[in-house]
Design a protein around this motif. Structure first.
Motif, PDB file in Angstrom:
ATOM      1  N   ARG A  94      64.249  -5.258 -25.825  1.00  0.00           N
ATOM      2  CA  ARG A  94      64.286  -4.523 -24.560  1.00  0.00           C
ATOM      3  C   ARG A  94      62.876  -4.014 -24.253  1.00  0.00           C
ATOM      4  N   ASP A  95      62.150  -4.772 -23.460  1.00  0.00           N
ATOM      5  CA  ASP A  95      60.762  -4.459 -23.145  1.00  0.00           C
ATOM      6  C   ASP A  95      60.506  -4.621 -21.650  1.00  0.00           C
ATOM      7  N   PHE A  96      61.513  -4.276 -20.855  1.00  0.00           N
ATOM      8  CA  PHE A  96      61.411  -4.320 -19.400  1.00  0.00           C
ATOM      9  C   PHE A  96      62.096  -3.082 -18.848  1.00  0.00           C
ATOM     10  N   GLY A  97      61.406  -2.376 -17.955  1.00  0.00           N
ATOM     11  CA  GLY A  97      61.984  -1.144 -17.436  1.00  0.00           C
ATOM     12  C   GLY A  97      61.487  -0.825 -16.045  1.00  0.00           C
ATOM     13  N   LEU A  98      61.854   0.350 -15.591  1.00  0.00           N
ATOM     14  CA  LEU A  98      61.433   0.851 -14.282  1.00  0.00           C
ATOM     15  C   LEU A  98      60.427   1.965 -14.490  1.00  0.00           C
ATOM     16  N   LEU A  99      59.260   1.802 -13.873  1.00  0.00           N
ATOM     17  CA  LEU A  99      58.181   2.760 -13.979  1.00  0.00           C
ATOM     18  C   LEU A  99      58.128   3.576 -12.692  1.00  0.00           C
ATOM     19  N   ALA A 100      58.275   4.884 -12.806  1.00  0.00           N
ATOM     20  CA  ALA A 100      58.349   5.758 -11.641  1.00  0.00           C
ATOM     21  C   ALA A 100      57.198   6.753 -11.645  1.00  0.00           C
ATOM     22  N   ALA A 101      56.559   6.895 -10.478  1.00  0.00           N
ATOM     23  CA  ALA A 101      55.485   7.871 -10.290  1.00  0.00           C
ATOM     24  C   ALA A 101      55.804   8.707  -9.060  1.00  0.00           C
ATOM     25  N   ASN A 102      55.189   9.858  -8.983  1.00  0.00           N
ATOM     26  CA  ASN A 102      55.403  10.729  -7.832  1.00  0.00           C
ATOM     27  C   ASN A 102      54.664  10.184  -6.619  1.00  0.00           C
ATOM     28  N   GLY A 103      55.403   9.940  -5.540  1.00  0.00           N
ATOM     29  CA  GLY A 103      54.786   9.466  -4.312  1.00  0.00           C
ATOM     30  C   GLY A 103      54.231  10.607  -3.489  1.00  0.00           C
ATOM     31  N   PRO A 104      53.603  10.296  -2.361  1.00  0.00           N
ATOM     32  CA  PRO A 104      53.102  11.344  -1.473  1.00  0.00           C
ATOM     33  C   PRO A 104      54.230  12.275  -1.026  1.00  0.00           C
ATOM     34  N   ALA A 105      53.883  13.486  -0.664  1.00  0.00           N
ATOM     35  CA  ALA A 105      54.877  14.472  -0.253  1.00  0.00           C
ATOM     36  C   ALA A 105      55.777  13.908   0.840  1.00  0.00           C
ATOM     37  N   GLY A 106      57.077  14.022   0.619  1.00  0.00           N
ATOM     38  CA  GLY A 106      58.047  13.587   1.608  1.00  0.00           C
ATOM     39  C   GLY A 106      58.423  12.130   1.548  1.00  0.00           C
ATOM     40  N   SER A 107      57.822  11.363   0.640  1.00  0.00           N
ATOM     41  CA  SER A 107      58.069   9.920   0.605  1.00  0.00           C
ATOM     42  C   SER A 107      59.003   9.491  -0.509  1.00  0.00           C
ATOM     43  N   GLY A 108      59.279  10.374  -1.446  1.00  0.00           N
ATOM     44  CA  GLY A 108      60.070   9.985  -2.603  1.00  0.00           C
ATOM     45  C   GLY A 108      59.219   9.312  -3.658  1.00  0.00           C
TER      46      GLY A 108
ATOM     47  N   TRP B 215      49.498   2.325  -7.801  1.00  0.00           N
ATOM     48  CA  TRP B 215      48.146   2.826  -8.107  1.00  0.00           C
ATOM     49  C   TRP B 215      47.782   4.026  -7.237  1.00  0.00           C
ATOM     50  N   ALA B 216      48.161   3.994  -5.973  1.00  0.00           N
ATOM     51  CA  ALA B 216      47.859   5.130  -5.100  1.00  0.00           C
ATOM     52  C   ALA B 216      48.574   6.375  -5.583  1.00  0.00           C
ATOM     53  N   ALA B 217      49.815   6.205  -6.047  1.00  0.00           N
ATOM     54  CA  ALA B 217      50.560   7.351  -6.566  1.00  0.00           C
ATOM     55  C   ALA B 217      49.898   7.912  -7.815  1.00  0.00           C
ATOM     56  N   LEU B 218      49.392   7.042  -8.680  1.00  0.00           N
ATOM     57  CA  LEU B 218      48.766   7.507  -9.916  1.00  0.00           C
ATOM     58  C   LEU B 218      47.461   8.239  -9.656  1.00  0.00           C
ATOM     59  N   ARG B 219      46.756   7.871  -8.581  1.00  0.00           N
ATOM     60  CA  ARG B 219      45.527   8.605  -8.263  1.00  0.00           C
ATOM     61  C   ARG B 219      45.843  10.056  -7.920  1.00  0.00           C
ATOM     62  N   ALA B 220      47.003  10.285  -7.318  1.00  0.00           N
ATOM     63  CA  ALA B 220      47.390  11.647  -6.953  1.00  0.00           C
ATOM     64  C   ALA B 220      47.996  12.403  -8.121  1.00  0.00           C
TER      65      ALA B 220
END
Length: 217
Positions: A22-36, A64-69
């Motif tokens: 099991r080496d496949f998953g969902l990677l979640a980062a915080n998006g811009p305010a109001g975008s989820g 990548w844009a989410a990770l910059r924030a």
């Protein structure tokens, strides 16, 4: 993710579960305010001893844009899931339709701090490690910047190095039921045979055996 005390997965348990492939998953980062949140599927290589996860994504990925924030991310791996209808879970002596349906599943979440890998040599080393993991049938295959067959692809990719800060795991398989009712649920899963039922049954019976002291978890 809610984890009941009786469902909590210990380190040896989740490590063994992931090591089955099991080496496949969902990677979640915080998006811009109001975008989820920004969520992307990804293969990854886990080095649990070093608390490190390696992955790579297209340079065009919106993650990548989410990770910059905000570099804080969660990687989730979920599997061996099945729906258990209420008719399987009615209390003893109660009508079957009085049972409460539930979901059975295993899930591991890694809460991490992400670092982007853009240096060509470092990206090549990261990708070489991934090739060794995912393509063991081609030993010695490596990535060299500018060299065939993969070096020319490096500018279109970015590497991702995740430092694991916390691991949370749940194996939700009705561990509060009596062993007899768990065994009955396992037989129903075997009879039904839907996608996911065999894996859920295997986990349910493994957990039941561990509670009975017959096997390690």
């Amino acid at each position: 993710m809610l984890i009941r005390p009786w469902d909590r997965g210990e380190e040896a348990e989740w490590r063994a579960w992931l090591a089955e492939g099991r080496d496949f998953g969902l990677l979640a980062a915080n998006g811009p305010a109001g975008s989820g949140p920004v969520v992307t599927p990804a293969h990854f290589v886990l080095d649990a001893d070093r608390a490190e996860i390696l992955a790579h994504l297209s340079a065009a990925n919106p993650l990548w844009a989410a990770l910059r924030a905000d570099p804080h991310v969660t990687l989730t791996v979920t599997g061996d899931h099945a729906f258990a209808p209420g008719t399987w879970r009615a209390p003893d002596g109660a009508p079957p339709e009085h049972g409460t349906p539930t979901s059975s599943y295993a899930s591991v979440q890694f809460h991490c701090t992400a670092a982007t890998v853009d240096d060509p040599e470092e990206k090549a080393e990261l990708l070489t490690r991934q090739l060794a993991h995912f393509q063991p049938e081609t030993p010695g295959l490596s990535v060299t910047p500018g060299a065939a067959p993969f070096g020319g692809l490096l500018p279109g990719l970015r590497g991702l190095r995740l430092t694991v800060r916390e691991v949370r795991a749940t194996f939700t398989y009705d561990d509060k039921l009596t062993p007899a009712r768990q065994a009955a649920a396992g037989e129903r899963l075997a009879e039904r045979g839907r996608p996911g039922d065999a894996g859920a049954r295997r986990q349910l019976l493994r957990r039941a055996a561990a509670r009975a002291g017959n096997l390690p978890a």
